[in-house]
Design a protein around this motif. Structure first.
Motif, PDB file in Angstrom:
ATOM      1  N   PHE A   1       0.806  -1.214   0.000  1.00 67.12           N
ATOM      2  CA  PHE A   1       0.000   0.000   0.000  1.00 67.12           C
ATOM      3  C   PHE A   1       0.841   1.267   0.000  1.00 67.12           C
ATOM      4  O   PHE A   1       0.532   2.209  -0.722  1.00 67.12           O
ATOM      5  N   SER A   2       1.890   1.301   0.784  1.00 66.95           N
ATOM      6  CA  SER A   2       2.733   2.489   0.806  1.00 66.95           C
ATOM      7  C   SER A   2       3.494   2.648  -0.499  1.00 66.95           C
ATOM      8  O   SER A   2       3.653   3.762  -0.993  1.00 66.95           O
ATOM      9  N   ASP A   3       3.960   1.553  -1.062  1.00 68.98           N
ATOM     10  CA  ASP A   3       4.662   1.647  -2.345  1.00 68.98           C
ATOM     11  C   ASP A   3       3.728   2.128  -3.449  1.00 68.98           C
ATOM     12  O   ASP A   3       4.137   2.883  -4.331  1.00 68.98           O
ATOM     13  N   ALA A   4       2.465   1.715  -3.408  1.00 75.38           N
ATOM     14  CA  ALA A   4       1.493   2.196  -4.398  1.00 75.38           C
ATOM     15  C   ALA A   4       1.264   3.698  -4.220  1.00 75.38           C
ATOM     16  O   ALA A   4       1.164   4.446  -5.213  1.00 75.38           O
ATOM     17  N   GLN A   5       1.199   4.142  -2.987  1.00 73.86           N
ATOM     18  CA  GLN A   5       1.035   5.568  -2.712  1.00 73.86           C
ATOM     19  C   GLN A   5       2.258   6.351  -3.187  1.00 73.86           C
ATOM     20  O   GLN A   5       2.133   7.420  -3.787  1.00 73.86           O
ATOM     21  N   LEU A   6       3.431   5.813  -2.953  1.00 77.34           N
ATOM     22  CA  LEU A   6       4.665   6.457  -3.409  1.00 77.34           C
ATOM     23  C   LEU A   6       4.692   6.552  -4.935  1.00 77.34           C
ATOM     24  O   LEU A   6       5.070   7.581  -5.496  1.00 77.34           O
ATOM     25  N   ALA A   7       4.261   5.500  -5.598  1.00 81.79           N
ATOM     26  CA  ALA A   7       4.215   5.522  -7.065  1.00 81.79           C
ATOM     27  C   ALA A   7       3.260   6.611  -7.561  1.00 81.79           C
ATOM     28  O   ALA A   7       3.550   7.293  -8.555  1.00 81.79           O
ATOM     29  N   MET A   8       2.146   6.789  -6.874  1.00 86.14           N
ATOM     30  CA  MET A   8       1.201   7.838  -7.263  1.00 86.14           C
ATOM     31  C   MET A   8       1.828   9.218  -7.079  1.00 86.14           C
ATOM     32  O   MET A   8       1.702  10.088  -7.938  1.00 86.14           O
ATOM     33  N   ILE A   9       2.526   9.408  -5.982  1.00 84.56           N
ATOM     34  CA  ILE A   9       3.186  10.690  -5.727  1.00 84.56           C
ATOM     35  C   ILE A   9       4.180  11.007  -6.842  1.00 84.56           C
ATOM     36  O   ILE A   9       4.302  12.141  -7.288  1.00 84.56           O
ATOM     37  N   GLN A  10       4.856   9.998  -7.317  1.00 83.25           N
ATOM     38  CA  GLN A  10       5.915  10.191  -8.318  1.00 83.25           C
ATOM     39  C   GLN A  10       5.414  10.112  -9.761  1.00 83.25           C
ATOM     40  O   GLN A  10       6.216  10.209 -10.680  1.00 83.25           O
ATOM     41  N   ASP A  11       4.116   9.982  -9.959  1.00 79.37           N
ATOM     42  CA  ASP A  11       3.538   9.877 -11.307  1.00 79.37           C
ATOM     43  C   ASP A  11       3.475  11.256 -11.955  1.00 79.37           C
ATOM     44  O   ASP A  11       2.494  11.983 -11.830  1.00 79.37           O
TER      45      ASP A  11
ATOM     46  N   ALA B   1       7.124  24.034   0.615  1.00 82.92           N
ATOM     47  CA  ALA B   1       6.844  22.721   0.015  1.00 82.92           C
ATOM     48  C   ALA B   1       6.811  21.618   1.067  1.00 82.92           C
ATOM     49  O   ALA B   1       5.915  20.766   1.059  1.00 82.92           O
ATOM     50  N   ALA B   2       7.771  21.619   1.973  1.00 83.41           N
ATOM     51  CA  ALA B   2       7.788  20.590   3.020  1.00 83.41           C
ATOM     52  C   ALA B   2       6.575  20.730   3.935  1.00 83.41           C
ATOM     53  O   ALA B   2       5.962  19.729   4.333  1.00 83.41           O
ATOM     54  N   GLY B   3       6.203  21.957   4.244  1.00 84.63           N
ATOM     55  CA  GLY B   3       5.024  22.200   5.072  1.00 84.63           C
ATOM     56  C   GLY B   3       3.755  21.716   4.393  1.00 84.63           C
ATOM     57  O   GLY B   3       2.870  21.142   5.039  1.00 84.63           O
ATOM     58  N   LEU B   4       3.653  21.947   3.070  1.00 87.56           N
ATOM     59  CA  LEU B   4       2.484  21.455   2.330  1.00 87.56           C
ATOM     60  C   LEU B   4       2.432  19.923   2.337  1.00 87.56           C
ATOM     61  O   LEU B   4       1.356  19.336   2.477  1.00 87.56           O
ATOM     62  N   ALA B   5       3.579  19.286   2.180  1.00 81.93           N
ATOM     63  CA  ALA B   5       3.617  17.819   2.191  1.00 81.93           C
ATOM     64  C   ALA B   5       3.177  17.285   3.557  1.00 81.93           C
ATOM     65  O   ALA B   5       2.384  16.338   3.640  1.00 81.93           O
ATOM     66  N   ILE B   6       3.680  17.898   4.624  1.00 73.20           N
ATOM     67  CA  ILE B   6       3.266  17.494   5.973  1.00 73.20           C
ATOM     68  C   ILE B   6       1.761  17.701   6.131  1.00 73.20           C
ATOM     69  O   ILE B   6       1.056  16.850   6.686  1.00 73.20           O
ATOM     70  N   TYR B   7       1.267  18.816   5.637  1.00 70.61           N
ATOM     71  CA  TYR B   7      -0.162  19.132   5.693  1.00 70.61           C
ATOM     72  C   TYR B   7      -0.978  18.034   5.004  1.00 70.61           C
ATOM     73  O   TYR B   7      -1.967  17.539   5.562  1.00 70.61           O
TER      74      TYR B   7
ATOM     75  N   LYS C   1       7.857   8.896   1.912  1.00 68.92           N
ATOM     76  CA  LYS C   1       6.712   9.448   1.182  1.00 68.92           C
ATOM     77  C   LYS C   1       6.665  10.965   1.330  1.00 68.92           C
ATOM     78  O   LYS C   1       6.362  11.675   0.365  1.00 68.92           O
ATOM     79  N   LEU C   2       6.995  11.445   2.503  1.00 68.41           N
ATOM     80  CA  LEU C   2       7.030  12.880   2.737  1.00 68.41           C
ATOM     81  C   LEU C   2       8.089  13.547   1.859  1.00 68.41           C
ATOM     82  O   LEU C   2       7.838  14.596   1.250  1.00 68.41           O
ATOM     83  N   ALA C   3       9.253  12.941   1.755  1.00 67.73           N
ATOM     84  CA  ALA C   3      10.321  13.486   0.901  1.00 67.73           C
ATOM     85  C   ALA C   3       9.899  13.479  -0.567  1.00 67.73           C
ATOM     86  O   ALA C   3      10.152  14.442  -1.298  1.00 67.73           O
ATOM     87  N   ALA C   4       9.243  12.415  -0.994  1.00 67.35           N
ATOM     88  CA  ALA C   4       8.798  12.328  -2.390  1.00 67.35           C
ATOM     89  C   ALA C   4       7.745  13.390  -2.691  1.00 67.35           C
ATOM     90  O   ALA C   4       7.784  14.032  -3.748  1.00 67.35           O
ATOM     91  N   LEU C   5       6.797  13.586  -1.763  1.00 65.54           N
ATOM     92  CA  LEU C   5       5.764  14.599  -2.003  1.00 65.54           C
ATOM     93  C   LEU C   5       6.360  15.996  -1.951  1.00 65.54           C
ATOM     94  O   LEU C   5       6.001  16.858  -2.762  1.00 65.54           O
ATOM     95  N   THR C   6       7.290  16.232  -1.053  1.00 58.99           N
ATOM     96  CA  THR C   6       7.964  17.534  -1.001  1.00 58.99           C
ATOM     97  C   THR C   6       8.663  17.814  -2.323  1.00 58.99           C
ATOM     98  O   THR C   6       8.548  18.915  -2.887  1.00 58.99           O
TER      99      THR C   6
END
Length: 191
Positions: A66-76, A153-159, A130-135
């Motif tokens: 599940f986390s890897d799928a979420q990470l893949a979505m973030i990086q899409d 950007a980091a604050g938005l990812a945490i949000y 995941k936080l680093a990838a979204l940032t």
């Protein structure tokens, strides 16, 4: 001479994962695990050595799937950042009906995080990646003019991940869907 295993260990871990996800570690009995996996107590303990070992394998399976799928979505990068964030959040509002409600990681952090440092560290590492990838994705979107460059950007990812956690808890308590949808729409405003 030991008898060969006559069951699929991966299927047993998946079945146990769903039981732990639904009821938590402490509330899951050995009999619950036997019922879910179709295995006898001796098979469970001979294969996994303990309830904690099986739980550890189950949470690692969840992170891998599940986390890897979420990470893949973030990086899409084919999707705009707003759509990626919407999909991340929407997964809590409209989860796969085959899965238990809520997030196994959040449930586990709340239940065991304060008392199991090794488990907490595993889940922290998963969250951090995941936080680093979204940032990074947000910074890229800022560079492309899709997100206000004055935003942190980091604050938005945490949000985003904080809102996601809240949505998962709201789903677990069966909050009205309209309320959850309103939260998603509000959370998307910076994007």
């Amino acid at each position: 001479m030991a008898r060969p295993r006559t069951f699929d260990e991966d299927k047993a871990v998946d079945a146990a994962m769903r039981v732990f996800w639904r009821t938590g570690y402490e509330a899951t009995s050995t009999q619950d695990l036997c019922d879910a996996t179709g295995l006898g107590r001796s098979s469970i303990y001979n294969t996994f050595t303990s309830k904690h070992d099986l739980f550890d394998r189950a949470i690692r399976r969840y992170v891998a799937d599940f986390s890897d799928a979420q990470l893949a979505m973030i990086q899409d990068t084919a999707l705009p950042i707003r759509e990626r964030v919407r999909r991340i959040l929407w997964a809590a509002v409209d989860p796969d009906p085959a899965n238990p409600i809520g997030c196994f990681v959040i449930n586990t952090i709340v239940e065991l995080g304060p008392t199991d440092a090794e488990l907490a560290a595993l889940l922290d590492r998963d969250h951090d990646r995941k936080l680093a990838a979204l940032t990074a994705a947000i910074r890229t979107a800022q560079g492309a003019g899709d997100v206000d460059p004055d935003q942190d950007a980091a604050g938005l990812a945490i949000y985003v991940f904080t809102v996601l956690g809240g949505l998962n808890v709201a789903a677990r308590r069966r909050a009205p869907r309209a309320q959850q949808e309103a939260v998603v729409e509000t959370a998307l405003r910076p994007f």
